[in-house]
Scaffold this motif. Structure first.
Motif, short mmCIF file in Angstrom:
data_model
loop_
_atom_site.label_atom_id
_atom_site.label_comp_id
_atom_site.label_asym_id
_atom_site.label_seq_id
_atom_site.Cartn_x
_atom_site.Cartn_y
_atom_site.Cartn_z
N ILE A 214 15.54 20.00 -9.60
CA ILE A 214 16.47 19.73 -8.50
C ILE A 214 17.87 19.48 -9.04
O ILE A 214 18.87 19.99 -8.51
CB ILE A 214 16.01 18.52 -7.66
CG1 ILE A 214 14.64 18.75 -7.05
CG2 ILE A 214 17.03 18.23 -6.54
CD1 ILE A 214 14.04 17.52 -6.38
N SER A 215 17.98 18.70 -10.11
CA SER A 215 19.30 18.37 -10.64
C SER A 215 20.03 19.62 -11.12
O SER A 215 21.23 19.78 -10.86
CB SER A 215 19.18 17.35 -11.78
OG SER A 215 18.55 17.91 -12.91
N ILE A 218 21.11 21.77 -8.01
CA ILE A 218 22.31 21.27 -7.33
C ILE A 218 23.56 21.52 -8.18
O ILE A 218 24.60 21.96 -7.67
CB ILE A 218 22.16 19.78 -7.01
CG1 ILE A 218 21.00 19.54 -6.04
CG2 ILE A 218 23.47 19.22 -6.44
CD1 ILE A 218 21.17 20.19 -4.69
N ARG A 221 24.57 25.09 -7.92
CA ARG A 221 25.21 25.40 -6.64
C ARG A 221 26.67 24.95 -6.64
O ARG A 221 27.55 25.67 -6.14
CB ARG A 221 24.47 24.71 -5.49
CG ARG A 221 23.02 25.11 -5.30
CD ARG A 221 22.82 26.60 -5.12
NE ARG A 221 23.57 27.14 -4.00
CZ ARG A 221 23.54 28.43 -3.64
NH1 ARG A 221 22.80 29.28 -4.33
NH2 ARG A 221 24.25 28.87 -2.62
N GLN A 226 30.01 25.57 -4.23
CA GLN A 226 29.68 24.69 -3.12
C GLN A 226 30.14 23.27 -3.40
O GLN A 226 30.15 22.81 -4.55
CB GLN A 226 28.16 24.68 -2.88
CG GLN A 226 27.62 25.94 -2.26
CD GLN A 226 26.17 25.82 -1.83
OE1 GLN A 226 25.43 25.01 -2.37
NE2 GLN A 226 25.76 26.61 -0.85
N PHE A 228 29.76 19.07 -3.01
CA PHE A 228 28.63 18.17 -3.24
C PHE A 228 27.73 18.10 -2.01
O PHE A 228 26.52 18.36 -2.08
CB PHE A 228 29.18 16.79 -3.61
CG PHE A 228 28.17 15.83 -4.19
CD1 PHE A 228 26.88 16.22 -4.51
CD2 PHE A 228 28.52 14.50 -4.42
CE1 PHE A 228 25.96 15.33 -5.05
CE2 PHE A 228 27.62 13.60 -4.96
CZ PHE A 228 26.33 14.02 -5.26
N ALA A 231 25.98 21.45 -1.19
CA ALA A 231 24.88 21.76 -2.10
C ALA A 231 23.63 20.95 -1.74
O ALA A 231 22.50 21.46 -1.78
CB ALA A 231 25.30 21.48 -3.53
N LEU A 232 23.81 19.67 -1.39
CA LEU A 232 22.68 18.85 -1.00
C LEU A 232 22.03 19.39 0.28
O LEU A 232 20.79 19.46 0.38
CB LEU A 232 23.11 17.40 -0.79
CG LEU A 232 23.66 16.64 -2.01
CD1 LEU A 232 23.89 15.18 -1.64
CD2 LEU A 232 22.75 16.73 -3.20
N TYR A 234 22.07 22.44 1.36
CA TYR A 234 21.42 23.71 1.05
C TYR A 234 20.04 23.47 0.43
O TYR A 234 19.09 24.21 0.70
CB TYR A 234 22.29 24.51 0.09
CG TYR A 234 21.72 25.86 -0.27
CD1 TYR A 234 21.79 26.93 0.62
CD2 TYR A 234 21.09 26.06 -1.48
CE1 TYR A 234 21.25 28.18 0.30
CE2 TYR A 234 20.54 27.29 -1.82
CZ TYR A 234 20.63 28.35 -0.92
OH TYR A 234 20.09 29.57 -1.24
N SER A 235 19.91 22.39 -0.36
CA SER A 235 18.63 22.12 -1.01
C SER A 235 17.52 21.83 -0.01
O SER A 235 16.34 22.10 -0.28
CB SER A 235 18.77 20.93 -1.98
OG SER A 235 18.84 19.69 -1.28
N LEU A 247 21.20 11.89 -6.27
CA LEU A 247 21.86 12.63 -7.34
C LEU A 247 23.24 12.04 -7.56
O LEU A 247 23.99 11.83 -6.61
CB LEU A 247 21.95 14.12 -7.01
CG LEU A 247 22.44 15.00 -8.17
CD1 LEU A 247 21.54 16.22 -8.34
CD2 LEU A 247 23.87 15.43 -7.97
#
Length: 306
Positions: A214-215, A218, A221, A226, A228, A231-232, A234-235, A247
Motif C-alpha cells: 500500500i505504501s 500510494i 500515485r 496525484q 495526497f 491518491a488515498l 484512488y486506493s 500513511l
C-alpha cells in the motif's frame, strides 16, 4: 486485530513518549511486534537511515561492508554510525546519516545483497523503529521516549499471515521513497496482482506484507502527479479487501478506510494536537480531558496536514 495510531502536534514535542503510551493501551491487540514511524527535525543536507543487522558479534565487520557498499554506490557517511546499547542481543539496530544525493534504491539493494541486513527507513526526517515485543519492551531498548518530533505513527501487531519477526513488523517504509511510512490494519486480497503491476514499473519489495505494498502504491500515485488526498481516494477503489491505514509524509498523516469499514478508526483533536487510533483508550493516553471523538465510516479519507 492489530492496533494502529498516530499523533500530529502543532509544535514539536515528545511524540515518542506519546506513541509508546498509545501502543501500550492497545497491547491487547498484539504483542508479536511493535513499531513506530517518527518524524524529527528536517535534515535538508542528509538522509537518516535505519538498519537492522543480524549477528551482533559481527557488527564491526558488517559496518565496514555497509560503508563500502555506500561508497561503491556514490554515497558517503555524514557522521559515524550509532547503534542500540543492547549488548546481549543477537542483533543490532543501526542509525546512519548519509549524503542526500545517494541513490536510495541502488543502495538499499546493495545492502540487502550483503545478507543479514534489513533496511527499515530512509528519510530527511523519518525514522522507523520496530522490534519484537510490546511497546514497553521496544521503548526500553530503543530509547524511544525521548524522541522529539512533529508527528508519527504506531503499530502493535498480532501476526496472522506472516512470520513473527522484525522484518514483517510495522511500520513499513515506502521503498524507495524517503519519508513515507504506513501502518495498516486489515488485508489486501488483490495483493499479488497489485504487487506484480508495481514490480513491472521497477519497484522492489523488502517483504511480502500487504502494508508495504500500500505504501509503495500510494507513493507511486503521488509520483505520477496525484495529490495526497487523491491518491488515498484512488486506493479505495483500486485495492480490494478490508483495510484501514494511516500513511505519513513530512506534510502530515492521511487515513483511508475501505468501503465496508470493518476496521475501526477514531480521532480527536485540540489546537495543540490531533490523535487518531483504533480505540478511544489509546487516544486518552494523550488527551486525558473530556473530548469529542469522530468515528470514520465507509470509504472515508481524511488528511491531517501540518
Amino acid at each position: 486485530m492489530c492496533g494502529i495510531g498516530g499523533v500530529k502536534l502543532a509544535e514539536s514535542g515528545l511524540i515518542g513518549e506519546q506513541l509508546v503510551q498509545m501502543m501500550t493501551a492497545l497491547r491487547h491487540r498484539g504483542t508479536d511486534s511493535t513499531g513506530f514511524a517518527l518524524y524529527g527535525p528536517w535534515q535538508a543536507d542528509r538522509l537518516i537511515v535505519r538498519l537492522r543487522v543480524e549477528g551482533r558479534e559481527r557488527l564491526p565487520a558488517t559496518l565496514k561492508q555497509v560503508e563500502a557498499a555506500l561508497c561503491e554506490t556514490g554515497g558517503a557517511l555524514v557522521s559515524p554510525p550509532t547503534w542500540d546499547g543492547a549488548e546481549q542481543a543477537s542483533d543490532a539496530f543501526v542509525r546512519l546519516e548519509v549524503i542526500r544525493t545517494v541513490d536510495v534504491e541502488r543502495l538499499t539493494a546493495a545492502w540487502i545483497a550483503l545478507g543479514g541486513i534489513e533496511v527499515h527507513s530512509f528519510g530527511h526526517s523519518l525514522e522507523i523503529i520496530k522490534d519484537v515485543g510490546d511497546a514497553q519492551t521496544v521503548a526500553a531498548r530503543h530509547n524511544l521516549r525521548s524522541f522529539v518530533g512533529t508527528h508519527g505513527l504506531g503499530h502493535c501487531r498480532l501476526a496472522t499471515e506472516s512470520e513473527v519477526d522484525v522484518a514483517h513488523g510495522h511500520p513499513f517504509w515506502a521503498r524507495p521513497f524517503p519519508d513515507v511510512a504506513i501502518v495498516h490494519n486489515g488485508q489486501i486480497t488483490n495483493y499479488f496482482k497489485s504487487r506484480r503491476l508495481l514490480q513491472q514499473r521497477g519497484y522492489q519489495f523488502s517483504s511480502e506484507n500487504d502494508s508495504e505494498l500500500i505504501s509503495v502504491f500510494i507513493a507511486d500515485r503521488m509520483k505520477q502527479g496525484q495529490g495526497f488526498e487523491e491518491a488515498l481516494r484512488y486506493s479505495i477503489s483500486a485495492l480490494d479487501g478490508v483495510f484501514t491505514y494511516l500513511l505519513s509524509t513530512p506534510a502530515g498523516i492521511g487515513m483511508a478506510k475501505d468501503r465496508l469499514a470493518i476496521k475501526p478508526m477514531i480521532a480527536a483533536q485540540t489546537k495543540a494536537v490531533v490523535v487518531m487510533a483504533t480505540e478511544e483508550q489509546a487516544i486518552r493516553q494523550v488527551l486525558r480531558e473530556e473530548i469529542d471523538t469522530t468515528s470514520y465510516g465507509q470509504g472515508e479519507v481524511v488528511i491531517w496536514a501540518r
